[in-house]
Design a protein around this motif. Structure first.
Motif, PDB file in Angstrom:
ATOM      1  N   MET A   1      29.448 -49.834   3.125  1.00  0.00           N
ATOM      2  CA  MET A   1      28.583 -49.047   4.067  1.00  0.00           C
ATOM      3  C   MET A   1      27.918 -47.727   3.744  1.00  0.00           C
ATOM      4  N   LYS A   2      28.859 -47.349   2.468  1.00  0.00           N
ATOM      5  CA  LYS A   2      28.117 -46.040   1.753  1.00  0.00           C
ATOM      6  C   LYS A   2      26.998 -46.488   0.967  1.00  0.00           C
ATOM      7  N   LYS A   3      27.118 -47.697   0.322  1.00  0.00           N
ATOM      8  CA  LYS A   3      26.081 -48.325  -0.497  1.00  0.00           C
ATOM      9  C   LYS A   3      24.874 -48.653   0.316  1.00  0.00           C
ATOM     10  N   LEU A   4      24.948 -48.841   1.530  1.00  0.00           N
ATOM     11  CA  LEU A   4      23.917 -49.147   2.647  1.00  0.00           C
ATOM     12  C   LEU A   4      23.110 -47.925   2.961  1.00  0.00           C
ATOM     13  N   LEU A   5      23.998 -47.079   3.004  1.00  0.00           N
ATOM     14  CA  LEU A   5      23.447 -45.635   3.466  1.00  0.00           C
ATOM     15  C   LEU A   5      22.521 -44.980   2.311  1.00  0.00           C
ATOM     16  N   LYS A   6      23.285 -45.466   1.070  1.00  0.00           N
ATOM     17  CA  LYS A   6      22.373 -44.698  -0.055  1.00  0.00           C
ATOM     18  C   LYS A   6      21.115 -45.331  -0.133  1.00  0.00           C
ATOM     19  N   ILE A   7      20.874 -46.582   0.167  1.00  0.00           N
ATOM     20  CA  ILE A   7      19.692 -47.315   0.039  1.00  0.00           C
ATOM     21  C   ILE A   7      18.729 -46.981   0.909  1.00  0.00           C
ATOM     22  N   ILE A   8      19.265 -46.867   2.136  1.00  0.00           N
ATOM     23  CA  ILE A   8      18.322 -46.273   3.351  1.00  0.00           C
ATOM     24  C   ILE A   8      17.988 -44.814   3.051  1.00  0.00           C
ATOM     25  N   LEU A   9      18.791 -43.958   2.194  1.00  0.00           N
ATOM     26  CA  LEU A   9      18.203 -42.598   2.341  1.00  0.00           C
ATOM     27  C   LEU A   9      17.251 -42.624   1.000  1.00  0.00           C
ATOM     28  N   LEU A  10      17.453 -43.569   0.023  1.00  0.00           N
ATOM     29  CA  LEU A  10      16.292 -43.776  -1.045  1.00  0.00           C
ATOM     30  C   LEU A  10      15.097 -44.347  -0.466  1.00  0.00           C
ATOM     31  N   ILE A  11      15.346 -45.342   0.178  1.00  0.00           N
ATOM     32  CA  ILE A  11      13.851 -45.617   1.012  1.00  0.00           C
ATOM     33  C   ILE A  11      13.038 -44.714   1.664  1.00  0.00           C
ATOM     34  N   VAL A  12      13.918 -44.090   2.520  1.00  0.00           N
ATOM     35  CA  VAL A  12      13.578 -43.024   3.414  1.00  0.00           C
ATOM     36  C   VAL A  12      12.767 -41.851   2.470  1.00  0.00           C
ATOM     37  N   GLY A  13      13.606 -41.370   1.289  1.00  0.00           N
ATOM     38  CA  GLY A  13      12.951 -40.299   0.508  1.00  0.00           C
ATOM     39  C   GLY A  13      11.675 -40.724  -0.010  1.00  0.00           C
ATOM     40  N   VAL A  14      11.614 -42.265  -0.834  1.00  0.00           N
ATOM     41  CA  VAL A  14      10.714 -42.518  -1.402  1.00  0.00           C
ATOM     42  C   VAL A  14       9.318 -42.474  -0.366  1.00  0.00           C
ATOM     43  N   TYR A  15       9.603 -42.910   0.901  1.00  0.00           N
ATOM     44  CA  TYR A  15       8.663 -43.051   1.750  1.00  0.00           C
ATOM     45  C   TYR A  15       7.916 -41.570   2.118  1.00  0.00           C
ATOM     46  N   VAL A  16       8.961 -40.558   2.222  1.00  0.00           N
ATOM     47  CA  VAL A  16       8.519 -39.132   2.437  1.00  0.00           C
ATOM     48  C   VAL A  16       7.714 -38.707   1.264  1.00  0.00           C
ATOM     49  N   PHE A  17       8.278 -38.861   0.166  1.00  0.00           N
ATOM     50  CA  PHE A  17       7.542 -38.439  -1.326  1.00  0.00           C
ATOM     51  C   PHE A  17       6.055 -38.823  -1.180  1.00  0.00           C
ATOM     52  N   LEU A  18       5.899 -40.459  -0.980  1.00  0.00           N
ATOM     53  CA  LEU A  18       4.670 -40.799  -0.880  1.00  0.00           C
ATOM     54  C   LEU A  18       3.722 -40.407   0.117  1.00  0.00           C
ATOM     55  N   TYR A  19       4.067 -40.220   1.251  1.00  0.00           N
ATOM     56  CA  TYR A  19       3.320 -39.578   2.432  1.00  0.00           C
ATOM     57  C   TYR A  19       3.016 -38.315   2.138  1.00  0.00           C
ATOM     58  N   VAL A  20       3.898 -37.359   1.637  1.00  0.00           N
ATOM     59  CA  VAL A  20       3.418 -36.128   1.388  1.00  0.00           C
ATOM     60  C   VAL A  20       2.415 -36.115   0.046  1.00  0.00           C
ATOM     61  N   ASN A  21       2.391 -36.814  -0.892  1.00  0.00           N
ATOM     62  CA  ASN A  21       1.616 -36.867  -2.029  1.00  0.00           C
ATOM     63  C   ASN A  21       0.381 -37.332  -1.341  1.00  0.00           C
ATOM     64  N   ASN A  22       0.179 -38.016  -0.478  1.00  0.00           N
ATOM     65  CA  ASN A  22      -0.980 -38.821  -0.277  1.00  0.00           C
ATOM     66  C   ASN A  22      -1.723 -38.096   1.329  1.00  0.00           C
ATOM     67  N   HIS A  23      -0.911 -37.225   1.754  1.00  0.00           N
ATOM     68  CA  HIS A  23      -1.467 -36.700   3.011  1.00  0.00           C
ATOM     69  C   HIS A  23      -1.715 -35.434   2.975  1.00  0.00           C
TER      70      HIS A  23
END
Length: 271
Positions: A1-23
């Motif tokens: 469960m913790k591993k899945l949560l880390k993956i989800i947080l990583l995906i969200v973090g990458v999405y936010v990073f890319l969104y901010v960098n491009n908008h």
């Protein structure tokens, strides 16, 4: 469960990073000082918009238009690639321009994408109907208090024309003693602008190097390859200063990294 949560947080973090960098649009302010600038043009503000590539910033481009409005420009320069040849949507870009012309006089030159899509005449016609001053290898005079400066523009060399020949045409009726601002899409032609002693050049095209490496600079730019020389900021040689705008949109590469979309304001100072 913790591993899945880390993956989800990583995906969200990458999405936010890319969104901010491009908008997240940043405003960069610079000052250009010259003895050739008339006193009546002291404090004259030029807002440069480049390489929109049909990108969308807010509903009906409201975010972009408000950013430009907040710079309080006396003139707005659009230095090419207003549209993208891979996803041509002229109306989306015209929505931004409609907002710009209500703020200040707008001046425009084409980039390589306008040439590549083979719709230059359509784009020129649409912009002229909105009141934009197009500069296809041409110059126009701006007057204030009985004094004047020249604003010139050249088309993109992808149209098959030599840059020097286009410059000769644009500058044919502009005496050397007058201050001249040149709209020219490509920064890699800096040596030609310098040879012609153009005072202040506004360019784009390089997208800031697309990926900017901290303490190093841009990674790659069209026409310059890897670790390009001209990607952002002022470049000076002899009597010529070139301002390179990092641009707003993307083409080919889908994301900017450490390279926020940029609007540049250059304020003129009489030395």
């Amino acid at each position: 469960m913790k591993k899945l949560l880390k993956i989800i947080l990583l995906i969200v973090g990458v999405y936010v990073f890319l969104y901010v960098n491009n908008h997240w649009i940043v405003i960069t302010e610079r000052t250009y000082e010259s003895e050739k600038i008339p006193k009546s043009f002291e404090g004259f503000r030029i807002t440069q918009v480049s390489d929109l590539h049909d990108a969308l910033f807010g509903e009906n481009q409201k975010k972009l238009i408000e950013k430009v409005r907040n710079t309080k420009p006396d003139a707005i320069f659009i230095t090419g690639d207003l549209i993208d040849s891979n996803r041509y949507d002229l109306e989306q870009s015209l929505t931004a321009v409609r907002g710009f012309v209500e703020i200040a006089d707008v001046y425009y030159v084409i980039g390589n994408h306008e040439v590549a899509i083979n719709q230059v005449d359509e784009i020129y016609d649409a912009l002229q109907k909105l009141g934009v001053h197009i500069l296809p290898n041409a110059a126009i005079w701006l007057e204030r208090g009985g004094e004047k400066i020249a604003v010139a523009g050249i088309e993109d060399p992808l149209n098959g024309a030599d840059t020097q020949i286009m410059l000769n045409t644009a500058m044919a009726h502009v005496p050397k003693e007058f201050f001249t601002a040149l709209l020219a899409h490509r920064p890699e032609k800096f040596d030609i602008y310098t040879k012609n002693e153009i005072d202040l050049v506004f360019a784009g095209h390089a997208h800031g190097g697309q990926i900017r490496i901290p303490l190093v600079g841009g990674l790659i730019a069209p026409g310059q390859g890897f670790f390009p020389e001209y990607t952002a900021g002022f470049y000076e040689e002899n009597q010529t200063t070139m301002n390179v705008n990092r641009g707003l949109g993307n083409s080919g590469a889908p994301f900017r990294i450490f390279n926020f979309p940029e609007i540049v304001v250059v304020e003129l100072k009489a030395k």
